[in-house]
Enzyme design. Structure first.
Site: not given
Ligand code: MRU
Length: 374
Positions: A57-58, A248, A259
């Site tokens: 994820r990320g 994102d 998030k």
């Molecule tokens: O739902 P996730 O864990 O994929 O969400 C991740 C985030 O919100 C991060 O802050 C975002 O992807 C930036 S990652 C460098």
């Protein structure tokens, strides 16, 4: 970054016993912090599952995994039909992080006009380049963000610690290496600045408590896990020098989707005069979107992520517990949008800019709509 002294990336080409182009390996992030397990992705469907079920994820890592998903699809069948099918399947895995679309469009553009017999090698090569580029990009984000932390520390007369608050996990686990929001923190720590991180737990999936805390621990960065509602209190009492989060999807006007809960931290920061920075790589900018609140699709996930907690019991077993009454519905919005007016600056691989159309156009003139570049 290192895990127990061994350098790792979050995704890599697996060793292949017969020496051919093979599987891809990832860290199963759903098992952290209690177990460190790696998983082999053998097929495009495996890659799609890994993204959808958040083994990876990320935003940047989602993009990198999708790129390798295209390569795995080509390994199985490099026909036009399978190319389109893989693109569509991977695109449908998660809606908010725009790096997914960016990486899929990139790999598709490389492969579309190639004859089928050249697609496998080209897809793997491009996926590897995307990963290498991400490492470089994130390292540069760290270099550009480091002076913000140093500046906050010096402004207060170099106290024993400078406090940075972060939300979710935007560390190396969310990218291929280094991270976005955490890259400046790692660089500051390595430069001898006494940085301490307030780690939002980040309900419902607890990426802060489980992933950010784990990777800061591995690198020896002092940190404290807090529940999501503490940030405002800390800011009112001068206990946060600056906030840095990831994103994102960033609109061309500087709105940032991140998030769920990021927006509330930005509001609290604004009310208390605490600088609120967002770190991002260029591929996280969606140049087609102007109004983040109206236009960015917000992922809604299974309500069970809200009603059920997973953790380690005193006996060491991993167990699920339900925390809500039977029959109470739950809603699970995974992201929110922080308007550009609440963001003090965007930290990119090309430097720090205002969260505005002009700011982004100044750093990325080749992508910016003509009207914004000036
Ligand atoms: O739902 P996730 O864990 O994929 O969400 C991740 C985030 O919100 C991060 O802050 C975002 O992807 C930036 S990652 C460098």
């Amino acid at each position: 970054m290192k895990i127990s002294g061994t350098p790792y990336r979050t995704i890599w080409l697996a060793d292949d016993a017969d020496g051919g182009i093979g599987a891809v390996e990832i860290i199963d992030q759903t098992k952290l912090p209690h177990a460190f397990l790696t998983v082999r992705l053998e097929t495009m469907a495996d890659a799609a599952t890994a993204i959808r079920d958040m083994w990876v994820r990320g935003a940047p890592l989602i993009g990198a995994t999708a790129a390798y998903g295209m390569a795995l699809a080509m390994r199985a069948d490099p026909s036009d039909g399978n190319l389109t099918a893989a693109y569509n399947t991977l695109m449908a895995t998660r809606p908010t992080a725009v790096n997914l679309r960016w990486a899929l469009d990139d790999v598709l553009a490389v492969l579309t006009n190639l004859p089928a017999e050249r697609r496998v090698e080209a897809a793997y090569r491009r996926a590897a380049e995307i990963c290498d580029d991400d490492v470089e990009i994130c390292s540069s984000i760290g270099d550009h963000g480091l002076p913000l932390i140093r500046g906050a520390w010096e402004k207060r007369g170099k106290p024993e610690r400078v406090n940075v608050l972060t939300h979710c996990n935007a560390g190396w686990l969310a990218t291929v290496d280094w991270g976005t929001a955490l890259a400046p923190i790692y660089k500051a720590h390595d430069a001898g600045i006494p940085v301490h991180v307030w780690v939002d737990e980040t309900r419902p999936r607890n990426q802060g408590a489980s992933l950010t805390a784990w990777e800061l621990n591995q690198h020896g960065v002092p940190h404290t896990v807090i529940v999501d509602n503490v940030g405002g209190h800390l800011m009112q009492h001068g206990m946060v020098d600056l906030c840095i989060t990831g994103t994102d999807r960033t609109t061309r006007t500087g709105d940032v989707a991140n998030k769920i809960g990021t927006y509330l931290k930005a509001l609290a920061a604004h009310d208390n005069g605490v600088p609120f920075y967002v770190a991002l790589p260029g591929p996280t900018i969606d140049w087609t979107v102007r109004d983040g609140v109206a236009e960015i699709p917000i992922e809604e996930r299974d309500a069970a992520e809200v009603t059920v907690l997973t953790g380690r019991t005193a006996s060491g077993d991993i167990a699920d517990i339900t925390i809500t009454p039977d029959g109470s519905p739950a809603a699970n919005y995974a992201f929110d949008v922080t308007p550009a007016r609440l963001v003090s600056g965007l930290v990119t691989e090309r430097g720090v800019c205002a969260a505005s159309e002009q700011g982004l156009a100044g750093l990325y003139p080749e992508f910016a709509p003509k009207s914004a570049g000036g």
